[in-house]
Design a protein around this motif. Sequence first.
Motif, PDB file in Angstrom:
ATOM      1  N   ALA A 129       1.245  -4.167  11.710  1.00  0.00           N
ATOM      2  CA  ALA A 129       1.838  -4.367   9.822  1.00  0.00           C
ATOM      3  C   ALA A 129       2.039  -2.801   9.555  1.00  0.00           C
ATOM      4  O   ALA A 129       2.178  -1.558   9.965  1.00  0.00           O
ATOM      5  CB  ALA A 129       0.682  -4.677   9.500  1.00  0.00           C
ATOM      6  N   VAL A 130       3.623  -2.807   8.477  1.00  0.00           N
ATOM      7  CA  VAL A 130       3.773  -1.854   7.991  1.00  0.00           C
ATOM      8  C   VAL A 130       3.452  -1.285   6.623  1.00  0.00           C
ATOM      9  O   VAL A 130       2.825  -2.632   5.508  1.00  0.00           O
ATOM     10  CB  VAL A 130       5.725  -2.184   7.326  1.00  0.00           C
ATOM     11  N   LEU A 131       2.507  -0.959   6.344  1.00  0.00           N
ATOM     12  CA  LEU A 131       1.859  -0.960   5.109  1.00  0.00           C
ATOM     13  C   LEU A 131       2.227   0.083   4.128  1.00  0.00           C
ATOM     14  O   LEU A 131       2.782   1.823   4.395  1.00  0.00           O
ATOM     15  CB  LEU A 131       0.304  -0.059   5.486  1.00  0.00           C
ATOM     16  N   HIS A 132       2.458   0.036   2.015  1.00  0.00           N
ATOM     17  CA  HIS A 132       3.404   1.017   1.902  1.00  0.00           C
ATOM     18  C   HIS A 132       1.773   0.866   0.709  1.00  0.00           C
ATOM     19  O   HIS A 132       0.610   0.187   1.038  1.00  0.00           O
ATOM     20  CB  HIS A 132       3.615   0.437   1.119  1.00  0.00           C
ATOM     21  N   GLU A 133       1.904   1.985   0.501  1.00  0.00           N
ATOM     22  CA  GLU A 133       0.559   2.726  -0.391  1.00  0.00           C
ATOM     23  C   GLU A 133       1.383   3.272  -2.000  1.00  0.00           C
ATOM     24  O   GLU A 133       1.924   3.761  -2.118  1.00  0.00           O
ATOM     25  CB  GLU A 133      -0.191   3.600  -0.113  1.00  0.00           C
ATOM     26  N   ALA A 134       0.391   3.077  -3.265  1.00  0.00           N
ATOM     27  CA  ALA A 134       0.812   3.184  -4.315  1.00  0.00           C
ATOM     28  C   ALA A 134      -0.368   3.274  -4.967  1.00  0.00           C
ATOM     29  O   ALA A 134      -1.444   2.964  -4.863  1.00  0.00           O
ATOM     30  CB  ALA A 134       1.447   2.356  -5.308  1.00  0.00           C
ATOM     31  N   ILE A 164       7.722   0.505  -5.497  1.00  0.00           N
ATOM     32  CA  ILE A 164       7.527   0.107  -4.775  1.00  0.00           C
ATOM     33  C   ILE A 164       8.452  -1.435  -4.537  1.00  0.00           C
ATOM     34  O   ILE A 164       8.916  -1.927  -3.769  1.00  0.00           O
ATOM     35  CB  ILE A 164       6.518   0.133  -4.208  1.00  0.00           C
ATOM     36  N   LEU A 165       7.499  -2.075  -4.559  1.00  0.00           N
ATOM     37  CA  LEU A 165       7.989  -3.751  -4.729  1.00  0.00           C
ATOM     38  C   LEU A 165       9.486  -4.568  -5.229  1.00  0.00           C
ATOM     39  O   LEU A 165       9.871  -4.657  -4.558  1.00  0.00           O
ATOM     40  CB  LEU A 165       7.003  -4.771  -5.594  1.00  0.00           C
TER      41      LEU A 165
END
Length: 244
Positions: free
Chosen positions: A54-59, A68-69
């Motif tokens: 999975a590709v994980l993004h963090e905020a 980011i969205l």
Amino acid sequence: MIAMTASAQSDIGGHSDEAAPLAGGQALRLLIVDDHPLFREALASAIALAFPEAVLHEADGIGTACEILGRNPAIDLTLLDLSMQGVTGFEGLTAIRTRFPRVPILIVSGVTDPRIMHEAVRHGAAGFVPKAVDKATLTRAISEVLGGALFMPPDLAAAPAPVRGGDKAPIAERVARLTPQQMRVLGMIRQGKLNKQIAYELQVGDSTVKAHVSEILRKLEVISRTQIVIETAYVDFDQAGGGF
């Protein structure tokens, strides 16, 4: 408890370039929104074990999450903490749901009050997971929400939903109270458009759109744009008089 192990990379840091495949060969992309770095690391680690590609993004806040969205429309799921600095109640959930209504949101919270869980769902959450759950429950919650189901922990879901004062008329009856122009504004709200976009398309001023939105909220007996989208999701607008 979600264990703290090796972290995934992030937008506040960077990420894996590949993603776990979904049905149809699509990649799995998740956004973690929490203002505690250690918990973001723990959650990312747990997700990486369950979904290693999975590709994980963090905020670390709602503003960053919306950025980011906006840059990554392919994100499949947002995991959101309700209790962050600068956020009161369901403001963060409502802000993301209003701007990105097509992205499901799984609440991952330290709060275990069933009333809060039910209210989060009323505000548009697709699921609710306490931070103290084990990895298996977290994995199941993510999988079920990605599959289109509503996830709630069995022990919390068994608690009765809070009783709300006053009986509302059926949503179709409330929609029928709207004027033709308010129906057009409602249609654009359901499409996720902002007030400025609505004003441009209708060739009216921002203040006029705000007035229409306020009247729509009053007539539909809801408190947010997110609730508008949720409550009108299954309305037959041709029958209600809105044919858009």
